[in-house]
Design a protein around this motif. Structure first.
Motif, PDB file in Angstrom:
ATOM      1  N   ILE A   1      -2.563   6.666  -0.315  1.00  0.00           N
ATOM      2  CA  ILE A   1      -1.529   6.018   0.478  1.00  0.00           C
ATOM      3  C   ILE A   1      -2.521   5.401   1.729  1.00  0.00           C
ATOM      4  O   ILE A   1      -2.395   4.423   1.990  1.00  0.00           O
ATOM      5  CB  ILE A   1      -0.294   6.457   0.937  1.00  0.00           C
ATOM      6  N   VAL A   2      -3.082   6.363   2.275  1.00  0.00           N
ATOM      7  CA  VAL A   2      -4.023   6.135   3.573  1.00  0.00           C
ATOM      8  C   VAL A   2      -5.315   5.030   3.201  1.00  0.00           C
ATOM      9  O   VAL A   2      -5.397   4.123   3.734  1.00  0.00           O
ATOM     10  CB  VAL A   2      -4.704   7.575   4.157  1.00  0.00           C
ATOM     11  N   LYS A   3      -5.425   5.381   1.694  1.00  0.00           N
ATOM     12  CA  LYS A   3      -7.060   4.588   1.434  1.00  0.00           C
ATOM     13  C   LYS A   3      -6.330   3.073   1.358  1.00  0.00           C
ATOM     14  O   LYS A   3      -6.954   2.244   1.800  1.00  0.00           O
ATOM     15  CB  LYS A   3      -7.444   4.947   0.043  1.00  0.00           C
ATOM     16  N   ALA A   4      -5.336   2.895   0.632  1.00  0.00           N
ATOM     17  CA  ALA A   4      -4.700   1.501   0.574  1.00  0.00           C
ATOM     18  C   ALA A   4      -4.535   0.748   1.758  1.00  0.00           C
ATOM     19  O   ALA A   4      -4.797  -0.359   1.746  1.00  0.00           O
ATOM     20  CB  ALA A   4      -3.502   1.582  -0.338  1.00  0.00           C
ATOM     21  N   ARG A   5      -3.943   1.502   2.730  1.00  0.00           N
ATOM     22  CA  ARG A   5      -3.774   1.042   4.192  1.00  0.00           C
ATOM     23  C   ARG A   5      -5.039   0.465   4.745  1.00  0.00           C
ATOM     24  O   ARG A   5      -5.234  -0.456   5.474  1.00  0.00           O
ATOM     25  CB  ARG A   5      -2.801   2.031   4.910  1.00  0.00           C
TER      26      ARG A   5
END
Length: 225
Positions: free
Chosen positions: A75-79
């Motif tokens: 989730i952090v990577k996508a953001r």
């Protein structure tokens, strides 16, 4: 990861963010306006993106994402990938209009008898501008993203701290260093110097974002909604 990026682009990208990305870089065309300053306004879109501005109300995207059958670090990577896309598009747009600006803005300054040291960076020094902005984005993301994912709610303080750091970095490279070194601006008229500056800043950008991702992921794993 592909599905998460699709969600980011379809559900999280508020229409106002497109306005920030495609309009504010055009401010660099304003005569006597510092080129690098237009990039700061891109960071003001972060609260809109992270709050998921939906008619002034939070859309609870961070909570919704945490309920999905995906790892929190993804989730952090996508953001963070989305943030990098926004930043790169804004810089590519400025590079695209640099040729237009150089036709009248730099020539106008020369006609007025102003030297490079008087006006700061010009469109003929876009490599140096991009280099310093990339470092500024790296510092801003390091502060904002890590602070936000510490609890999934903090917006105001990370925005202020990140903006303050970005402004300090730009002041250092456009005011303090030029005052200390007389030929600071002239140094970046060399194309090779600009290319090397961009390569070094890209390395810093990559390393700091890797650090940001690792730190933010660990913090987000501990958040309990």
């Amino acid at each position: 990861m592909k599905s998460l990026l699709y969600k980011e682009l379809k559900l999280c990208m508020h229409p106002l963010i497109y306005l920030f990305v495609f309009i504010f870089p055009l401010m660099a065309l304003i005569p006597s306006y510092p080129i690098a300053i237009s990039f700061i306004y891109i960071c003001t879109s972060y609260p809109i993106l992270f709050l998921g501005a939906n008619k002034g109300q939070q859309s609870n995207d961070i909570y919704f994402s945490s309920l999905l059958p995906v790892r929190r670090k993804d989730i952090v990577k996508a953001r963070m990938i989305l943030l990098s896309i926004i930043q790169v598009i804004s810089m590519l747009l400025l590079v695209a209009i640099a040729s237009i600006g150089s036709l009248y803005k730099d020539d106008l300054l020369v006609q007025e008898g102003a030297s490079i040291s008087d006006v700061g960076f010009t469109f003929n020094q876009m490599g140096a501008v991009i280099a310093f902005v990339l470092v500024g984005y790296s510092l801003y993301d390091l502060i904002f993203v890590t602070c936000f994912y510490k609890n999934g709610r903090a917006i105001v303080l990370p925005s202020l701290l990140g903006m303050f750091t970005f402004i300090i970095e730009l002041c250092l490279t456009t005011i303090v260093l030029p005052a200390m070194f007389k030929d600071f601006f002239n140094f970046f008229t060399n194309v090779i110097v600009q290319v090397v500056s961009v390569l070094i800043s890209l390395s810093i950008y990559f390393l700091l974002h890797c650090l940001t991702y690792r730190r933010a992921s660990k913090l987000f794993e501990r958040v309990d909604f």
